[in-house]
Design a protein around this motif. Sequence first.
Motif, PDB file in Angstrom:
ATOM      1  N   ALA A   1       0.776  -1.224   0.140  1.00 47.16           N
ATOM      2  CA  ALA A   1       0.163  -0.038  -0.092  1.00 47.16           C
ATOM      3  C   ALA A   1       0.988   1.229   0.119  1.00 47.16           C
ATOM      4  O   ALA A   1       2.005   1.189   0.355  1.00 47.16           O
ATOM      5  CB  ALA A   1      -0.836   0.078   1.136  1.00 47.16           C
ATOM      6  N   SER A   2       0.465   2.398  -0.531  1.00 45.96           N
ATOM      7  CA  SER A   2       0.934   3.556  -0.446  1.00 45.96           C
ATOM      8  C   SER A   2       1.047   4.214   0.875  1.00 45.96           C
ATOM      9  O   SER A   2       0.221   4.146   1.617  1.00 45.96           O
ATOM     10  CB  SER A   2       0.401   4.643  -1.541  1.00 45.96           C
TER      11      SER A   2
ATOM     12  N   ARG B   1       5.830   4.180  -2.976  1.00 46.58           N
ATOM     13  CA  ARG B   1       5.520   2.781  -2.897  1.00 46.58           C
ATOM     14  C   ARG B   1       6.859   1.869  -2.535  1.00 46.58           C
ATOM     15  O   ARG B   1       7.972   2.199  -2.838  1.00 46.58           O
ATOM     16  CB  ARG B   1       5.067   2.350  -4.409  1.00 46.58           C
ATOM     17  N   SER B   2       6.395   0.628  -2.352  1.00 44.56           N
ATOM     18  CA  SER B   2       7.551  -0.498  -2.226  1.00 44.56           C
ATOM     19  C   SER B   2       7.395  -1.410  -3.530  1.00 44.56           C
ATOM     20  O   SER B   2       6.297  -1.641  -3.843  1.00 44.56           O
ATOM     21  CB  SER B   2       7.266  -1.185  -1.139  1.00 44.56           C
TER      22      SER B   2
ATOM     23  N   VAL C   1      12.238  -1.509   1.011  1.00 48.93           N
ATOM     24  CA  VAL C   1      10.883  -0.883   0.976  1.00 48.93           C
ATOM     25  C   VAL C   1      10.991   0.498   0.389  1.00 48.93           C
ATOM     26  O   VAL C   1      11.952   1.149   0.670  1.00 48.93           O
ATOM     27  CB  VAL C   1      10.220  -1.087   2.280  1.00 48.93           C
ATOM     28  N   ARG C   2       9.969   1.213   0.383  1.00 50.79           N
ATOM     29  CA  ARG C   2       9.982   2.651   0.114  1.00 50.79           C
ATOM     30  C   ARG C   2      11.032   3.120  -0.850  1.00 50.79           C
ATOM     31  O   ARG C   2      11.744   4.188  -0.753  1.00 50.79           O
ATOM     32  CB  ARG C   2      10.130   3.497   1.280  1.00 50.79           C
TER      33      ARG C   2
ATOM     34  N   CYS D   1       7.465   6.205 -12.785  1.00 48.83           N
ATOM     35  CA  CYS D   1       8.047   5.810 -11.509  1.00 48.83           C
ATOM     36  C   CYS D   1       9.342   6.584 -11.347  1.00 48.83           C
ATOM     37  O   CYS D   1       9.829   6.915 -12.395  1.00 48.83           O
ATOM     38  CB  CYS D   1       8.672   4.406 -11.474  1.00 48.83           C
ATOM     39  N   CYS D   2       9.725   7.080 -10.090  1.00 51.99           N
ATOM     40  CA  CYS D   2      10.727   7.859  -9.950  1.00 51.99           C
ATOM     41  C   CYS D   2      11.314   7.910  -8.585  1.00 51.99           C
ATOM     42  O   CYS D   2      10.527   7.580  -7.612  1.00 51.99           O
ATOM     43  CB  CYS D   2      10.471   9.396 -10.406  1.00 51.99           C
ATOM     44  N   HIS D   3      12.520   8.302  -8.269  1.00 47.85           N
ATOM     45  CA  HIS D   3      12.944   8.574  -6.851  1.00 47.85           C
ATOM     46  C   HIS D   3      12.182   9.730  -6.280  1.00 47.85           C
ATOM     47  O   HIS D   3      11.673  10.489  -6.712  1.00 47.85           O
ATOM     48  CB  HIS D   3      14.323   8.653  -6.691  1.00 47.85           C
TER      49      HIS D   3
END
Length: 679
Positions: free
Chosen positions: A5-6, A27-28, A46-47, A58-60
């Motif tokens: 989950a976010s 997100r993980s 994670v994270r 997706c990105c850092h």
Amino acid sequence: MCAHASWAHTTCPQAPAGRSAHELMVRSFDTPTKCDACTSVMAGIVRQGMVCKNCQMCCHVHCKEKVVPTCPLPPGQAKLPFGVDLHLGVGTACEGWVKVPKPGGVRKGWLRMYAMVCDFKVFFHDPGTDIHTPAIAATHIFDVRDQNFVVTNVTRNDVIHAGSKLIPAIFKMSCNQPGCPSVVCEMLVLTDSEAHKEKWIATLEELVKVAKQSSNKMTAVFACREAYNTQHLEVLKNAISIAVAGPDRLLLGDSDALYMLDVPDEELYKFSDKEIRKVTQIKVIPEENVIVLLAGRQRGSFLRLLPMAALDSGDVRNAVTKMVDTEGASMFTTGVLGSTAYVCVAVKNRVLIFELTKGSKNKYEKKKEVLVPCQVHSLQVFSERLCVGFQSGFSLCHLYMDEAPQKLVHDDDLTLGFVRLNSLSAMFSVEINNGQEYLLCFNVVGVYVNREGRRSRKQELLWHSAPTSFAYKSPYLLVYCESGIEVYDVGSSKWSQTIPVRKVQPLSGEGNLVMCYAGDPPCLLYLKKQMDEDEINLPGLGRNRLQSQIRKSSRNPRSSARRATVLKSDISGPKNFTHVQHYGPYSQLKVDDMPKAGRDLRDFGSVRGPVLPGVSQLPYTSTSAYSLSALAEGHRASSFVPSSSTGSSSSQDPFSNRISADITSLSFDEHFMEDLSSQ
């Protein structure tokens, strides 16, 4: 690709008119995923990064300002090509499935792994639950910027058990540490073809050149060297704990007893006492000259105080003090505040704080007791305060004042909600800027908070594999993982160094003495900062020393004071003759007259003879007496003089008459002198 989950929600910068902005959530990921902004892999357990709820971009976390704010991304900008930013040192250069040898070597076969060259590092991942995707945790990490990193082709001798058709497709990476002969940091890599191998080698060699010429060149922060291995020091096989008790001594604890290793003499002493069994933790408090031990089996574990003087006498049984209130202790830590030393002990969900008192009968006094919500996970002392870690949280409490504990994970901080909602192990904590900030290290992530327990930085420290332990050497945090030892600068949150030594476990609380079980044989490693002085006077390295075995000694240990006395008692030089107790059977010649006697005899002797081997100009006659006076002068001009002299020189020099009587007892026979002269 995404799972879990976010835990946070944010939006990108303002999108152009008529276009919507990204809705990003932390997100993980279950598998290594690249950032669409910089192409680097989003590392961590994670994270790892953020995902757009609508377009799945997706990105850092730190790259969200760089992404195109339009959602969805325009065609052609959704994915960037592979590449490395040579100025920043970020980006992915190469990736793909390869094979590496099984733990038993090439003869046992090959394992499939996913390899990635990213951010000047090489990551290896095992297959995940789905064999077509890699697992999230890295099993091996090589830093291309390390000065010891080398990539080469292999020869038949390197892979003698591999098939001849496979050799053209195999290459080798190595990052061996010069001071660790028992630890081999190498990896054989089998690619799909010889062309793929050449591609990997060319990419890595180019990155090595770039790393040496750019600002991304790594400077090693910590040096690693091998101290002992299990063949050299057999007790290391079952060692549980270790501590430095001075530059010449190491204390080792195992399931059987407490040992002391005399480093210069390489002698091992065993302190047999039924009260000291299974020594799981050792700490030395130099200010109090006392050793704190956590020993005992299962529920019978207690803390014990042992004076350092007992190490010299060997009488541990009568010197140890048992702290009866600490039954069932799981861990402890120590701290010194001014001239007062404190010992903090964790017993289930309680923390007992003791003050060491030299004058009292029990040698300690209980100051206070702190209750925590659940079992204690970690203990660290920061000046006047104790930081207690427990499941999904940390608390600060005063060492001696009655104050309510202060939470370091605030309930009202929504950005730390993932800590409270998940069962995280609180493994370590670090104080920054004299208590203005704290780094809380959990088993999956490290977060920065202020003294009120609210997040102080967006940046998080993400471990690349599950950590087993932590240590801190200002300003660096050492994370001991399956893949090696990761070094982070807690001030800048920068990943500073990777020590590619796998399967390590620190045995000392300071983290400087580490057991490496991947060595052949397993060995004890000593870590220290490059600019710091050695805490232990380890002997020089060498295969001959490491292959010899240190045996247990039955003698009483030699104290450091006695050793220092022996080293300082220098023997005087020959010119003073203070070491001579008796000279010959006669007493006419005093020791103080020996230098003068030698000079007079050199002036007196006039007959020269052949030179003997190793002695310069030793004249003799057929009836000669060997002058020890001249020999005592240092062989600089040793002489043979007649035992009975006639002539004016004898009558005019009364000293020569006196010396001739003293040397007749050491006269040599003529044939013996001829044999010497012929040589």
